[in-house]
Design an enzyme around this catalytic site. Structure first.
Site, PDB file in Angstrom:
ATOM      1  N   LYS A  89      -1.606   7.086 -22.485  1.00  0.00           N
ATOM      2  CA  LYS A  89      -1.109   7.486 -23.799  1.00  0.00           C
ATOM      3  C   LYS A  89       0.424   7.467 -23.822  1.00  0.00           C
ATOM      4  CE  LYS A  89      -4.029  10.735 -25.779  1.00  0.00           C
ATOM      5  NZ  LYS A  89      -5.334  10.224 -26.194  1.00  0.00           N
ATOM      6  N   ARG A 112     -14.886  14.106 -33.036  1.00  0.00           N
ATOM      7  CA  ARG A 112     -14.222  15.192 -32.313  1.00  0.00           C
ATOM      8  C   ARG A 112     -14.747  16.492 -32.908  1.00  0.00           C
ATOM      9  NH1 ARG A 112     -11.653  13.263 -27.627  1.00  0.00           N
ATOM     10  NH2 ARG A 112     -13.877  13.541 -27.395  1.00  0.00           N
ATOM     11  N   ASP A 149       0.677  19.663 -20.430  1.00  0.00           N
ATOM     12  CA  ASP A 149      -0.015  18.379 -20.577  1.00  0.00           C
ATOM     13  C   ASP A 149       0.857  17.529 -21.492  1.00  0.00           C
ATOM     14  OD1 ASP A 149      -1.541  16.208 -21.453  1.00  0.00           O
ATOM     15  OD2 ASP A 149      -3.425  17.314 -21.352  1.00  0.00           O
ATOM     16  N   PHE A 171      -8.609  20.402 -23.982  1.00  0.00           N
ATOM     17  CA  PHE A 171      -9.008  19.013 -24.160  1.00  0.00           C
ATOM     18  C   PHE A 171     -10.303  18.845 -23.366  1.00  0.00           C
ATOM     19  CE2 PHE A 171      -9.153  14.470 -23.210  1.00  0.00           C
ATOM     20  CZ  PHE A 171      -9.234  14.028 -24.522  1.00  0.00           C
ATOM     21  N   THR A 172     -11.163  17.917 -23.786  1.00  0.00           N
ATOM     22  CA  THR A 172     -12.511  17.792 -23.198  1.00  0.00           C
ATOM     23  C   THR A 172     -12.490  17.706 -21.666  1.00  0.00           C
ATOM     24  OG1 THR A 172     -12.336  15.417 -23.591  1.00  0.00           O
ATOM     25  CG2 THR A 172     -13.548  16.694 -25.233  1.00  0.00           C
ATOM     26  N   TYR A 192       0.849  -1.193   0.000  1.00  0.00           N
ATOM     27  CA  TYR A 192       0.000   0.000   0.000  1.00  0.00           C
ATOM     28  C   TYR A 192       0.889   1.249   0.000  1.00  0.00           C
ATOM     29  CZ  TYR A 192      -3.804   3.171   1.106  1.00  0.00           C
ATOM     30  OH  TYR A 192      -4.718   4.176   1.050  1.00  0.00           O
ATOM     31  N   PHE A 206     -20.570  13.323 -25.015  1.00  0.00           N
ATOM     32  CA  PHE A 206     -20.142  12.435 -26.107  1.00  0.00           C
ATOM     33  C   PHE A 206     -19.914  11.000 -25.649  1.00  0.00           C
ATOM     34  CE2 PHE A 206     -15.662  12.225 -24.916  1.00  0.00           C
ATOM     35  CZ  PHE A 206     -15.494  13.395 -24.186  1.00  0.00           C
TER      36      PHE A 206
HETATM   37  N1  F0G Z   1      -4.955  15.309 -21.939  1.00  0.00           N
HETATM   38  C1  F0G Z   1      -4.911  14.923 -23.229  1.00  0.00           C
HETATM   39  C2  F0G Z   1      -4.143  15.733 -24.201  1.00  0.00           C
HETATM   40  C3  F0G Z   1      -5.575  13.762 -23.631  1.00  0.00           C
HETATM   41  O1  F0G Z   1      -5.525  13.396 -24.901  1.00  0.00           O
HETATM   42  C4  F0G Z   1      -6.293  13.007 -22.668  1.00  0.00           C
HETATM   43  C5  F0G Z   1      -7.027  11.811 -23.056  1.00  0.00           C
HETATM   44  C6  F0G Z   1      -6.301  13.448 -21.342  1.00  0.00           C
HETATM   45  C7  F0G Z   1      -5.621  14.604 -21.012  1.00  0.00           C
HETATM   46  C8  F0G Z   1      -7.060  12.704 -20.288  1.00  0.00           C
HETATM   47  O2  F0G Z   1      -6.388  11.530 -19.966  1.00  0.00           O
HETATM   48  O3  F0G Z   1      -8.035   9.708 -20.543  1.00  0.00           O
HETATM   49  O4  F0G Z   1      -6.072   9.291 -19.036  1.00  0.00           O
HETATM   50  O5  F0G Z   1      -7.986  10.652 -18.265  1.00  0.00           O
HETATM   51  N2  F0G Z   1      -7.293  11.511 -24.244  1.00  0.00           N
HETATM   52  C9  F0G Z   1      -7.983  10.311 -24.701  1.00  0.00           C
HETATM   53  C10 F0G Z   1      -8.285  10.422 -26.173  1.00  0.00           C
HETATM   54  C11 F0G Z   1      -9.184   9.950 -23.895  1.00  0.00           C
HETATM   55  O6  F0G Z   1      -8.929   9.509 -26.679  1.00  0.00           O
HETATM   56  O7  F0G Z   1      -7.875  11.354 -26.845  1.00  0.00           O
HETATM   57  P1  F0G Z   1      -7.170  10.229 -19.437  1.00  0.00           P
END
Ligand code: F0G
Length: 487
Positions: free
Chosen positions: A271, A394, A228, A137-138, A85, A460
């Site tokens: 990623k 997108r 990021d 980013f979303t 842990y 989405f």
């Molecule tokens: N920042 C960027 C630039 C991303 O592309 C993503 C995720 C995140 C943050 C969030 O990371 O999914 O680990 O919580 N991108 C994925 C995509 C979901 O399909 O483009 P996460």
């Protein structure tokens, strides 16, 4: 590490195609269901590709998130994971990898990228703050707004142009940055956010020259820079290929340079290091302390942050592999191949080819579908129906409604076909190109979509839609006539 970049392998007959720089030692069987079953599957999923079951999918190009192929060394590392842990050796190995690869001493593990966004937003953003960035980013935007912040995109003029030969469309416009700080006051700008390989505008990189200019402005006002780094490997690769000063630099050195120009670096390990999880790192103990206890509250203890120790081990190896040009070049070179082939057929596709995937301009592809009927979502559904390929919308579906409940039309309406690292072969890539070409020839058969169920947050993911007419049936009839079958 032996370097073996694709671009240096040449064919004697002049063929210009990418070569897979790995051998396949474990495989997963694929399924391709007949076209009528594909229609039934997308109907069941509310015409939202997120809602498909992978058994109904042939090539899954939804995302590279958690779907990059892991290396033999990553999988081997999972066997030595130290279950604890607190104080796990797996964490210390990962911490060392972050220090080596990103050059940041203080490391916080989190369960994925958006968890880092939650922690950073809670730690630094207060109501009324503005956060300038190259593009949102979303999940980033959702967390920032949840904490009362306003996202300000200060991209350059070229950023949203589909066709361009500008090599760094992810750059920040420095004049706009100065204007934002003058308008809001530096006390209301908690940080400047730079997103490597700007996801939503087609995986477009920024240059180190631009980073240096941003840093100069940031330093003048005492504002920190948050990077990021979820797609930092590819951004570094493009810097090496496109920025003269770095043509002989190693990816490792470029990564360190990018991070040295940032105060906080966060990433989705799903990623950047082809595994799961994520992290935040900094060289400032003060900044680290502002975030540390939020990790305990939301993620888990500071030596696992919501991840399993196996994921942490694989993440450490994956981070080191991100410095290997052979690994990092694969996805961009296959994307470039697909982009070039589609571009040659007159299909509107984002150029220059970027990171993460091939991005098709749905408004150019389907000029007869009004943007309010979600052309990128419709194109994603149509491509799935005719090929079993799952891409991701997108565009406007990925945006949010304004305060009055009106749809906010997205700046760009893209169908993203992701190329997770080392997952698809060249013949599969050619299949993708072929089906997109066929769809382009028959594009007038594709119509729009409308929502039947619309979640208030990040709609989405779980939203459901339906076609505005019976266009899917007409598309299928043409498909069967042309291919003389159902596959
Ligand atoms: N920042 C960027 C630039 C991303 O592309 C993503 C995720 C995140 C943050 C969030 O990371 O999914 O680990 O919580 N991108 C994925 C995509 C979901 O399909 O483009 P996460």
């Amino acid at each position: 590490m032996i370097q073996n970049p694709t671009s240096e392998i040449k064919f004697s007959n002049g063929l210009n195609i990418p070569v897979e720089l790995h051998k396949v030692r474990m495989v997963q069987k694929l399924f391709l269901k007949p076209v009528d079953e594909r229609l039934a599957a997308i109907e069941k999923g509310g015409f939202n590709t997120f809602q498909l079951n992978t058994l109904d999918i042939f090539l899954d190009m939804l995302t590279d998130s958690g779907t990059n192929a892991m290396s033999d060394n990553q999988i081997a590392s999972m066997l030595r994971a130290d279950d604890a842990y607190a104080g796990s050796q797996s964490f210390y190995r990962m911490e060392q990898a972050v220090r080596d690869v990103f050059g940041k001493h203080w490391v916080l593990p989190v369960h994925q990228g958006r968890a880092a966004e939650n922690i950073i937003s809670q730690a630094f953003i207060k109501k009324g703050d503005a956060i300038p960035m190259n593009y949102h980013f979303t999940t980033t935007k959702a967390h920032m707004e949840l904490n009362g912040g306003e996202v300000l995109e200060i991209y350059t003029e070229e950023a949203l142009k589909i066709k361009s030969d500008v090599l760094f469309k992810g750059n920040i416009d420095i004049n706009k940055l100065n204007d934002v700080i003058a308008k809001y006051g530096k006390e209301h700008v908690p940080f400047i956010r730079l997103e490597a390989s700007t996801n939503l505008i087609g995986g477009q990189p920024f240059s180190i020259q631009n980073m240096r200019e941003v840093k100069k402005v940031a330093d003048k006002h005492g504002i920190i820079i948050v990077l990021d780094a979820s797609l930092i490997g590819e951004n570094a690769y493009f810097i090496k290929k496109r920025e003269e000063e770095f043509k002989n630099a190693s990816i490792a050195d470029i990564l360190l340079t990018m991070c040295s120009l940032s105060d906080i670096v966060y990433f989705s390990s799903r990623k950047v290091s082809s595994t799961r999880g994520g992290g935040i790192c900094t060289n400032s103990e003060e900044l680290f302390m502002k975030m540390r206890d939020l990790v305990v509250l939301f993620e888990g203890f500071t030596t696992y942050g919501g991840m399993s120790v196996r994921e942490i081990e694989a993440m450490a190896i994956g981070l080191y592999e991100t410095t290997d040009e052979t690994v990092i070049s694969q996805s961009p070179s296959f994307i470039e191949y697909a982009v070039n082939e589609l571009d040659k057929s007159g299909i509107p596709v984002v150029t220059p080819a970027g990171a993460l995937g091939c991005h098709i301009d749905a408004m150019g592809f389907l000029p007869h579908v009004p943007q309010a009927e979600y052309p990128a979502g419709a194109l994603a559904a149509a491509l799935y129906i005719v090929s079993g390929i799952r891409g991701m919308e997108r565009g406007t579906i990925s945006s949010v409604r304004d305060d009055k409940g009106n749809d906010v039309l997205a700046d760009v309406e893209l169908l993203r076909l992701a190329f997770p690292r080392r997952v698809f072969t060249l013949s599969q890539t050619m299949f993708v190109v072929d089906r997109v070409q066929w769809l382009f020839k028959n594009r007038e058969l594709i119509g729009g979509l409308k929502f039947t169920e619309e979640p208030a947050v990040l709609r989405f993911f779980n939203g459901r839609l339906t076609p505005t007419s019976n266009w899917p049936e007409k598309l299928i009839a043409k498909f069967k006539a042309d291919f003389g079958g159902s596959l």
